[in-house]
Motif scaffolding. Structure first.
Motif, PDB file in Angstrom:
ATOM      1  N   GLU A  34     107.522 -80.543  -5.265  1.00  0.00           N
ATOM      2  CA  GLU A  34     108.382 -80.741  -4.107  1.00  0.00           C
ATOM      3  C   GLU A  34     107.951 -79.820  -2.960  1.00  0.00           C
ATOM      4  OE1 GLU A  34     112.581 -80.535  -5.074  1.00  0.00           O
ATOM      5  OE2 GLU A  34     112.978 -80.119  -2.968  1.00  0.00           O
ATOM      6  N   ARG A  35     107.638 -78.588  -3.326  1.00  0.00           N
ATOM      7  CA  ARG A  35     107.235 -77.636  -2.304  1.00  0.00           C
ATOM      8  C   ARG A  35     105.953 -78.101  -1.599  1.00  0.00           C
ATOM      9  NH1 ARG A  35     105.486 -71.619  -3.860  1.00  0.00           N
ATOM     10  NH2 ARG A  35     103.766 -72.804  -4.732  1.00  0.00           N
ATOM     11  N   LYS A  36     105.060 -78.668  -2.378  1.00  0.00           N
ATOM     12  CA  LYS A  36     103.812 -79.165  -1.809  1.00  0.00           C
ATOM     13  C   LYS A  36     104.103 -80.237  -0.759  1.00  0.00           C
ATOM     14  CE  LYS A  36      99.783 -81.356  -3.608  1.00  0.00           C
ATOM     15  NZ  LYS A  36      99.355 -82.026  -4.837  1.00  0.00           N
ATOM     16  N   LYS A  37     105.011 -81.158  -1.119  1.00  0.00           N
ATOM     17  CA  LYS A  37     105.365 -82.231  -0.195  1.00  0.00           C
ATOM     18  C   LYS A  37     105.978 -81.675   1.078  1.00  0.00           C
ATOM     19  CE  LYS A  37     106.409 -85.992  -3.310  1.00  0.00           C
ATOM     20  NZ  LYS A  37     107.569 -86.406  -4.096  1.00  0.00           N
ATOM     21  N   LEU A  38     106.911 -80.736   0.914  1.00  0.00           N
ATOM     22  CA  LEU A  38     107.580 -80.149   2.076  1.00  0.00           C
ATOM     23  C   LEU A  38     106.585 -79.444   2.983  1.00  0.00           C
ATOM     24  CD1 LEU A  38     110.833 -78.706   0.465  1.00  0.00           C
ATOM     25  CD2 LEU A  38     110.679 -80.614   2.044  1.00  0.00           C
ATOM     26  N   ARG A  39     105.636 -78.744   2.369  1.00  0.00           N
ATOM     27  CA  ARG A  39     104.646 -78.026   3.164  1.00  0.00           C
ATOM     28  C   ARG A  39     103.786 -78.985   3.977  1.00  0.00           C
ATOM     29  NH1 ARG A  39     102.518 -73.252  -0.817  1.00  0.00           N
ATOM     30  NH2 ARG A  39     104.135 -71.737  -0.323  1.00  0.00           N
ATOM     31  N   GLN A  40     103.413 -80.087   3.334  1.00  0.00           N
ATOM     32  CA  GLN A  40     102.607 -81.093   4.047  1.00  0.00           C
ATOM     33  C   GLN A  40     103.383 -81.656   5.226  1.00  0.00           C
ATOM     34  OE1 GLN A  40     101.627 -83.858   1.002  1.00  0.00           O
ATOM     35  NE2 GLN A  40      99.700 -82.866   0.483  1.00  0.00           N
ATOM     36  N   ASP A  97     113.290 -70.111  -3.179  1.00  0.00           N
ATOM     37  CA  ASP A  97     114.274 -69.320  -3.924  1.00  0.00           C
ATOM     38  C   ASP A  97     114.387 -69.785  -5.364  1.00  0.00           C
ATOM     39  OD1 ASP A  97     114.787 -67.758  -1.838  1.00  0.00           O
ATOM     40  OD2 ASP A  97     116.782 -68.556  -1.355  1.00  0.00           O
ATOM     41  N   LYS A  98     114.514 -71.113  -5.502  1.00  0.00           N
ATOM     42  CA  LYS A  98     114.654 -71.683  -6.848  1.00  0.00           C
ATOM     43  C   LYS A  98     113.451 -71.315  -7.703  1.00  0.00           C
ATOM     44  CE  LYS A  98     116.885 -75.966  -5.868  1.00  0.00           C
ATOM     45  NZ  LYS A  98     116.566 -77.390  -5.801  1.00  0.00           N
ATOM     46  N   LEU A  99     112.271 -71.448  -7.098  1.00  0.00           N
ATOM     47  CA  LEU A  99     111.036 -71.178  -7.817  1.00  0.00           C
ATOM     48  C   LEU A  99     110.988 -69.723  -8.287  1.00  0.00           C
ATOM     49  CD1 LEU A  99     108.589 -72.851  -8.551  1.00  0.00           C
ATOM     50  CD2 LEU A  99     107.432 -71.962  -6.554  1.00  0.00           C
ATOM     51  N   GLU A 100     111.401 -68.819  -7.406  1.00  0.00           N
ATOM     52  CA  GLU A 100     111.399 -67.403  -7.764  1.00  0.00           C
ATOM     53  C   GLU A 100     112.297 -67.139  -8.961  1.00  0.00           C
ATOM     54  OE1 GLU A 100     109.436 -64.930  -6.949  1.00  0.00           O
ATOM     55  OE2 GLU A 100     108.422 -66.532  -5.861  1.00  0.00           O
ATOM     56  N   LYS A 101     113.490 -67.753  -8.926  1.00  0.00           N
ATOM     57  CA  LYS A 101     114.454 -67.563 -10.019  1.00  0.00           C
ATOM     58  C   LYS A 101     113.868 -68.043 -11.334  1.00  0.00           C
ATOM     59  CE  LYS A 101     118.843 -67.794  -7.783  1.00  0.00           C
ATOM     60  NZ  LYS A 101     119.618 -68.871  -7.192  1.00  0.00           N
ATOM     61  N   ILE A 102     113.278 -69.236 -11.284  1.00  0.00           N
ATOM     62  CA  ILE A 102     112.709 -69.806 -12.503  1.00  0.00           C
ATOM     63  C   ILE A 102     111.599 -68.916 -13.046  1.00  0.00           C
ATOM     64  CG2 ILE A 102     111.274 -71.700 -13.345  1.00  0.00           C
ATOM     65  CD1 ILE A 102     112.998 -73.567 -11.712  1.00  0.00           C
ATOM     66  N   LYS A 103     110.751 -68.432 -12.130  1.00  0.00           N
ATOM     67  CA  LYS A 103     109.648 -67.592 -12.566  1.00  0.00           C
ATOM     68  C   LYS A 103     110.160 -66.317 -13.224  1.00  0.00           C
ATOM     69  CE  LYS A 103     105.886 -68.746  -9.467  1.00  0.00           C
ATOM     70  NZ  LYS A 103     105.294 -68.294  -8.204  1.00  0.00           N
ATOM     71  N   ALA A 104     111.203 -65.730 -12.621  1.00  0.00           N
ATOM     72  CA  ALA A 104     111.760 -64.495 -13.180  1.00  0.00           C
ATOM     73  C   ALA A 104     112.296 -64.741 -14.583  1.00  0.00           C
ATOM     74  CB  ALA A 104     112.863 -63.969 -12.271  1.00  0.00           C
ATOM     75  N   GLU A 105     113.003 -65.863 -14.730  1.00  0.00           N
ATOM     76  CA  GLU A 105     113.578 -66.190 -16.030  1.00  0.00           C
ATOM     77  C   GLU A 105     112.480 -66.410 -17.073  1.00  0.00           C
ATOM     78  OE1 GLU A 105     117.245 -69.004 -17.312  1.00  0.00           O
ATOM     79  OE2 GLU A 105     116.669 -69.094 -15.202  1.00  0.00           O
ATOM     80  N   MET A 106     111.406 -67.066 -16.619  1.00  0.00           N
ATOM     81  CA  MET A 106     110.294 -67.324 -17.532  1.00  0.00           C
ATOM     82  C   MET A 106     109.643 -66.025 -17.990  1.00  0.00           C
ATOM     83  SD  MET A 106     108.573 -70.720 -15.867  1.00  0.00           S
ATOM     84  CE  MET A 106     107.063 -70.721 -16.782  1.00  0.00           C
TER      85      MET A 106
END
Lengths: 130, 185
Positions: A34-40, A97-106
């Motif tokens: 999703e982030r890739k799409k938004l960036r494009q 933000d979501k991505l950061e949270k997920i990464k931290a949890e992982m």
């Protein structure tokens, strides 16, 4: 000969952790996409903005709405582009933000699971572009 | 479709669509009670295959809903634009360019629009006021988004069951290896 795994007891709690981890991996893949799409999208808007700025204020441009194009004044188009960009940027921000949270949890789960199973478990993703 | 060995599944179907896989606590006991390693193995593999089939069907459904979203947002954007263009008391016709056919565009002047036509499918087009059209499109869009969310939830649950099953399979496998090596020794 014994495999490394056989020396560890997998408990129901470990299973929960492994499940959660795999759920997070799937979520992460979706969000990165999703982030890739938004960036494009944002890049396209920025290009359009740049081009617009070069135009005369009175000149008219075709602005796409849905599937047709509507002739509008340059100034109007600028206003539209700016608001589009703002919504896009806030969306992009949420995604980060979501991505950061997920990464931290992982990371947290990795610590626990690697701590217990060591090299008997593999929690690395194949190709990472983040 | 889940007529596999019941000892692999939880009794409670937490999710109406996907039966929950049981975490096999004591592999040796399960193997002993259900007729040996190869039978347990087969049952696990069978369950896993079922999950996989369900996974691809749910993913397909999700994709088909996702494909509807751009069409709906495009339509909604046009309706909203038409709505706002009427507010400004701007009576002069607007010049628009629309796609006549693939790669062929033509120009049209829209004069003070009041209604809009929505394509409902099956060769039916219905006249709507902007407000009605907006709420209809919005409803469809929200509906599609809800559906996607629900499917994502189902898929997440399903993936967990798949992971549990994968771990069960590998644990049965290691249990088997262990047994073989202890027999040799």
């Amino acid at each position: 000969m014994t495999t490394a795994f056989s020396n560890y007891e997998v408990t129901a709690e470990d299973q929960q952790r492994i499940n959660l981890f795999s759920r997070l991996v799937t979520q992460k893949v979706d969000i990165v996409e999703e982030r890739k799409k938004l960036r494009q999208e944002k890049e396209k808007l920025e290009d359009a903005q740049l081009e617009l700025e070069l135009l005369d204020e009175d000149s008219e441009v075709h602005r796409r709405i849905g599937e047709c194009y509507i002739l509008v004044k340059q100034a109007q188009a600028m206003v539209f582009l700016n608001s589009e960009k703002e919504t896009l940027e806030s969306k992009l921000h949420d995604t980060e933000d979501k991505l950061e949270k997920i990464k931290a949890e992982m990371e947290e789960l990795k610590k626990i699971l690697y701590g217990k199973f060591g090299s008997a478990i593999n929690l690395e993703e194949e190709d990472e572009d983040s | 479709m889940f007529s596999v060995a019941s000892f692999l599944l939880e009794n409670t179907w937490g999710n109406s669509l996907v039966p929950a896989a049981k975490f096999l606590e004591d592999i040796d006991k399960v193997v002993e009670e259900h007729g040996g390693i190869s039978i347990v193995f087969q049952a696990l593999e069978q369950l896993y295959t079922r999950y996989k089939i369900l996974d691809s069907s749910l993913s397909r459904q999700k994709r088909s809903f996702q494909e509807k979203i751009p069409d709906l947002t495009n339509a909604l954007q046009v309706v909203r634009w038409l709505q706002s263009s009427g507010d400004g008391e701007q009576k002069e016709p607007m010049e628009t360019t629309f796609e006549l056919a693939d790669n062929v565009y033509s120009t049209a002047w829209v004069k003070n629009p009041q209604v809009v036509y929505l394509w409902l499918g099956a060769n039916v087009m219905v006249e709507y006021s902007f407000e009605e059209a907006e709420s209809l499109l919005k409803e469809n869009l929200d509906g599609a988004r809800d559906k996607i969310q629900q499917l994502e939830k189902d898929l997440a649950f399903l993936r967990e069951q798949m992971t549990t099953t994968e771990v069960n399979i590998s644990r049965v496998y290691t249990a088997q290896l262990k047994k073989q090596t202890s027999n040799v020794a």
